[in-house]
Design a protein around this motif. Structure first.
Motif, mmCIF file in Angstrom:
data_model
loop_
_atom_site.group_PDB
_atom_site.id
_atom_site.type_symbol
_atom_site.label_atom_id
_atom_site.label_comp_id
_atom_site.label_asym_id
_atom_site.label_seq_id
_atom_site.Cartn_x
_atom_site.Cartn_y
_atom_site.Cartn_z
ATOM 1 N N ASP B 88 8.536 6.789 -1.142
ATOM 2 C CA ASP B 88 7.590 7.912 -1.182
ATOM 3 C C ASP B 88 6.316 7.519 -1.911
ATOM 4 O O ASP B 88 5.222 7.894 -1.508
ATOM 5 C CB ASP B 88 8.247 9.154 -1.810
ATOM 6 C CG ASP B 88 8.768 8.862 -3.193
ATOM 7 O OD1 ASP B 88 9.012 7.682 -3.481
ATOM 8 O OD2 ASP B 88 8.934 9.798 -3.976
ATOM 9 N N THR B 89 6.456 6.721 -2.963
ATOM 10 C CA THR B 89 5.261 6.263 -3.662
ATOM 11 C C THR B 89 4.420 5.388 -2.748
ATOM 12 O O THR B 89 3.191 5.478 -2.744
ATOM 13 C CB THR B 89 5.647 5.481 -4.922
ATOM 14 O OG1 THR B 89 6.690 6.168 -5.583
ATOM 15 C CG2 THR B 89 4.476 5.331 -5.851
ATOM 16 N N ILE B 91 4.160 5.541 0.472
ATOM 17 C CA ILE B 91 3.411 6.414 1.385
ATOM 18 C C ILE B 91 2.228 7.033 0.650
ATOM 19 O O ILE B 91 1.096 7.020 1.125
ATOM 20 C CB ILE B 91 4.313 7.540 1.937
ATOM 21 C CG1 ILE B 91 5.427 6.956 2.794
ATOM 22 C CG2 ILE B 91 3.507 8.531 2.740
ATOM 23 C CD1 ILE B 91 6.390 7.996 3.300
ATOM 24 N N GLY B 92 2.526 7.534 -0.550
ATOM 25 C CA GLY B 92 1.488 8.215 -1.310
ATOM 26 C C GLY B 92 0.354 7.300 -1.724
ATOM 27 O O GLY B 92 -0.739 7.766 -2.027
ATOM 28 N N LEU B 93 0.611 5.997 -1.771
ATOM 29 C CA LEU B 93 -0.461 5.073 -2.133
ATOM 30 C C LEU B 93 -1.289 4.678 -0.924
ATOM 31 O O LEU B 93 -2.499 4.545 -1.001
ATOM 32 C CB LEU B 93 0.126 3.809 -2.765
ATOM 33 C CG LEU B 93 0.662 3.952 -4.169
ATOM 34 C CD1 LEU B 93 1.350 2.682 -4.596
ATOM 35 C CD2 LEU B 93 -0.460 4.283 -5.121
#
Lengths: 356, 386
Positions: B88-89, B91-93
């Motif tokens: 998820d991180t 993707i978020g980056l």
């Protein structure tokens, strides 16, 4: 200045979000805050940033708890819940925004700056507000440091210790929402999640300690805030938000590559070094097998016979000489006492070989 | 209803269908957030494509944008594979970075051309009928209609061709691999279709609505059924319904069409979320309460069986001993009475023959904890639900 504070606070709180695997929550919340802004505007009819932020806070919290509700009460997974809330709230917010735009109210212009953010719109009061909120966050963080930490790494254990996990959970989530809402004005809805994640993800690469990570994340965040603002100020027509995000992303990239223990570069170096060690050992073992056939281990052999052996290079031979395992004598080599001993232990105690 | 209105609704419905199909699989594969990432990160692709072609509807632009979408997926997977951060991180980056690049590109270069961020993010359905495709001087309909229509055709074709493969690989990747379908091919195929659909739809409805149209109908349908085919059908129905209803809502409010479509989707989801027959919140809460009462009843009966002495079986004493609130103990008592498990004489509770048998069985089950007995127990439980 404002962006520096913002970067610091989001970096701090972002660390928790990243470690709790709620990275995308930030994204969802920042989108979910939009209808709150619109509704607050519809109710008050004024563009006072405090009321708008309050509205954003409320709708962000509603979004967060609805996400929780979906995950715990139905079989929908967290990613679905996040995407769902994000897009639905944002769509609803857009509906309200366009509806507002059709209203005969001179004040309505500028609401859409919340979409992308513009640090230039920050006035002194907003900076003070940010500073105060940051102060409160710091205070709460320090007060509940132990609780946050323990909840982060072992939620079940926390429960058995008698802490009220729900309260701590809600507390920290609320602070994340608060930080996001504050950032909306500066970097905008769309890019807020990166502000939350990037400093924390970068900091994570440099340390394994939570305290250090939080501080590092705050520093990274502050620096990307300052640099981003500076760069966007020198250029015309460049919104602050995207530039800050790019700067933060560069931090992340650098951290990924260069961090000493987890970084890709050092991983690669370690990888190569390990392979070399392995080759060295292989050569040594091969020599050992040859030397074993003779009663006198220091009996010389021709270098040529090593040539067929895979993994043998002049370099490895030199290294073996350097380590005093092997002695060279013209075209011949012979094993030393020490080399023989190491080689015979090589497969019994692999670890000792690695430590040489 | 004039011609343009019909066309808008038609386009909206087609977009809804085209999004619902890949959306269903994304939701089932727990990759819903990927669609969000794609919808944001195609922006630089669109911008670069626009510089090259100067035409928002050209196929090159769509291909470029779709390529950016796939690059996003690959990047996310690469970062994830390094093990430095979680998925998820990752993707978020990735997507804010790409999106920022897109925004900056627009700000630096595209000031004077017709391409602004709002249009990309939000889309404007109302103008689509004015942008017409003219072949040989004959007006054959809005460009967007043809664009999304052909994407939909391709999607449906692929769906029918690879339905089995998709199904198997979605629910059991290991089995799919052992059957000889490459999970990677299907994965990237799905990603490609999602990217193309996103790109094709963004022009008409905007990036955010694409995400909403992908996830919301599928999630709503997932609450109603566990059957894949039915889920697809429901998702399509929800999508089309909200597209048309959303259009009329926007018409009444004089607001953004994509916003109101999303709002209708949201209301739809809320209703299903609350009232779905077996997975809705109300049903779940009801079931939880029922189970709690059943457990209470069982505890109560066990207590009665354990204590022969009268003082322990006094109605008031039970209140304190098992530490229930008054209301609950009363309801449990009534339930037990109704099912003939107990009898009350002068405020002294005692087990009946039936209650005694039942409790023995329950103890037996708790002690041995064998599966064979739970089936029988369940039948008994149904007795006092009534």
């Amino acid at each position: 200045m404002g962006t520096a504070i913002l970067g610091a606070i989001t970096g701090m709180l972002g660390s928790f979000a990243v470690l709790r695997k709620q990275s995308l929550l930030g994204d969802a919340i920042s989108h979910a805050a939009l209808p709150g802004i619109a509704i607050a505007f519809l109710i008050t009819g004024a563009k006072d940033s405090n009321t708008l932020l309050l509205g954003a806070l409320v709708s962000g919290l509603i979004g967060t708890f609805w996400i929780r509700g979906i995950i715990t009460k139905t079989h929908l997974k967290s990613d679905t819940a996040l995407g769902l809330i994000l897009s639905l709230f944002f769509g609803f917010g857009m509906l309200l925004l366009t509806y507002i735009q059709k209203q005969p109210n001179a004040n309505q212009a500028g609401l859409d700056k919340y979409l992308f953010g513009q640090a230039a719109t920050l006035v002194e009061r907003d900076v003070w507000l940010m500073a105060i909120v940051t102060g409160i966050c710091l205070l709460v963080l320090l007060l509940f440091w132990k609780e946050f930490k323990i909840l982060l790494f072992d939620a079940d254990y926390t429960k058995t210790l008698g802490f009220n996990t729900k309260t701590i959970d809600i507390l920290i989530t609320s602070f994340i929402v608060l930080a996001i809402v504050l950032g909306l004005q500066t970097v905008g809805v769309v890019l807020m999640s990166a502000m939350l994640l990037a400093p924390a993800a970068a900091a994570r690469q440099w340390t394994n300690s939570l305290g250090v990570m939080v501080i590092l994340a705050a520093i990274f965040g502050a620096f990307s805030g300052v640099f981003g603002t500076a760069i966007s100020a020198t250029q015309n027509n460049l919104s602050t938000g995207p530039v800050i995000v790019i700067v933060a992303s560069i931090f992340v990239l650098l951290s990924f590559v260069f961090s000493p223990s987890r970084g890709l570069l050092f991983k690669q170096i370690r990888f190569i070094k390990n392979r070399r060690d392995l080759e060295l050992h292989k050569t040594l073992a091969f020599m050992y097998n040859i030397a074993e056939t003779h009663e006198d281990i220091t009996h010389p052999h021709a270098i040529k016979i090593l040539n067929n052996f895979q993994g043998f290079t002049k370099g490895t031979l030199q290294k073996l000489v350097h380590k005093n395992y092997v002695k060279l004598d013209g075209n011949m080599w012979y094993m030393t006492e020490e080399g023989f001993k190491t080689a015979s232990n090589l497969y019994n105690q692999q670890t000792t070989g690695d430590n040489e | 209803m004039n011609n343009a209105q019909i066309e808008i609704q038609l386009i909206a419905s087609l977009v809804a269908i085209a999004c619902a199909i890949p959306g269903t699989f994304l939701v089932l594969r727990k990759m819903a957030m990927i669609s969000d990432a794609i919808s944001h990160s195609i922006l630089p692709g669109i911008v670069i494509g626009f510089f090259i072609t100067h035409d928002l509807n050209s196929p090159i632009l769509i291909l470029l944008a779709a390529l950016t979408g796939i690059i996003t997926v690959v990047l996310v997977e690469y970062i994830q594979k390094t093990g430095l951060v979680k998925e998820d991180t990752a993707i978020g980056l990735v997507f804010p970075a790409l999106f920022s690049i897109g925004v900056i590109l627009i700000a630096k270069n595209a000031n004077d051309i017709h391409l602004d961020v709002d249009a990309v993010l939000l889309g404007e359905l109302a103008f689509t009928p004015f942008d017409r495709l003219i072949i040989g001087g004959i007006d054959v309909g809005p460009k967007a209609l043809w664009l999304i229509g052909s994407i939909l055709m391709i999607t449906i074709g692929l769906l029918f061709a690879f339905f089995k493969e998709l199904k198997v690989s979605t629910f059991d990747a290991g089995l799919a691999a052992s059957l000889g379908f490459s999970p990677a091919v299907i994965h990237y195929g799905l990603m490609t279709v999602s990217s193309i659909t996103t790109v094709g739809a963004f022009d008409a409805v905007g990036a955010i609505l694409v995400v909403a149209l992908m996830i919301a109908p599928a999630a709503t349908a997932y609450l109603l059924t566990n059957n894949l085919k039915r889920m697809l059908a429901y998702a399509i129905c929800f999508g089309v319904f909200s597209a048309i209803a959303g259009y009329w809502l926007a018409h009444i409010l004089d607001a953004s069409i994509s916003g109101s479509i999303t709002t209708v989707l949201g209301v739809l989801f809320l209703v299903v979320y609350l009232f779905a027959p077996s997975k809705g919140i109300i049903a779940v809460l009801h079931r939880e309460r029922q189970q709690r009462t059943e457990v209470s009843l069982l505890t109560f009966l066990l207590h009665l069986k354990n204590h022969k002495e009268k003082s322990e079986r006094h109605v008031n004493h039970l209140n304190e001993h098992i530490n229930w609130h008054k209301v609950r103990s009363k309801s449990v008592l009534e339930l037990a009475l109704k099912n003939n498990m107990i009898s009350i004489e002068k405020n002294i509770v005692s087990l009946t023959k039936k209650g005694d048998d039942f409790t023995s069985q329950a103890i037996n089950y708790i002690i041995t904890n064998e599966d064979a007995q739970i089936e029988h127990m369940k039948d008994d439980f149904f007795l006092f639900r009534g």
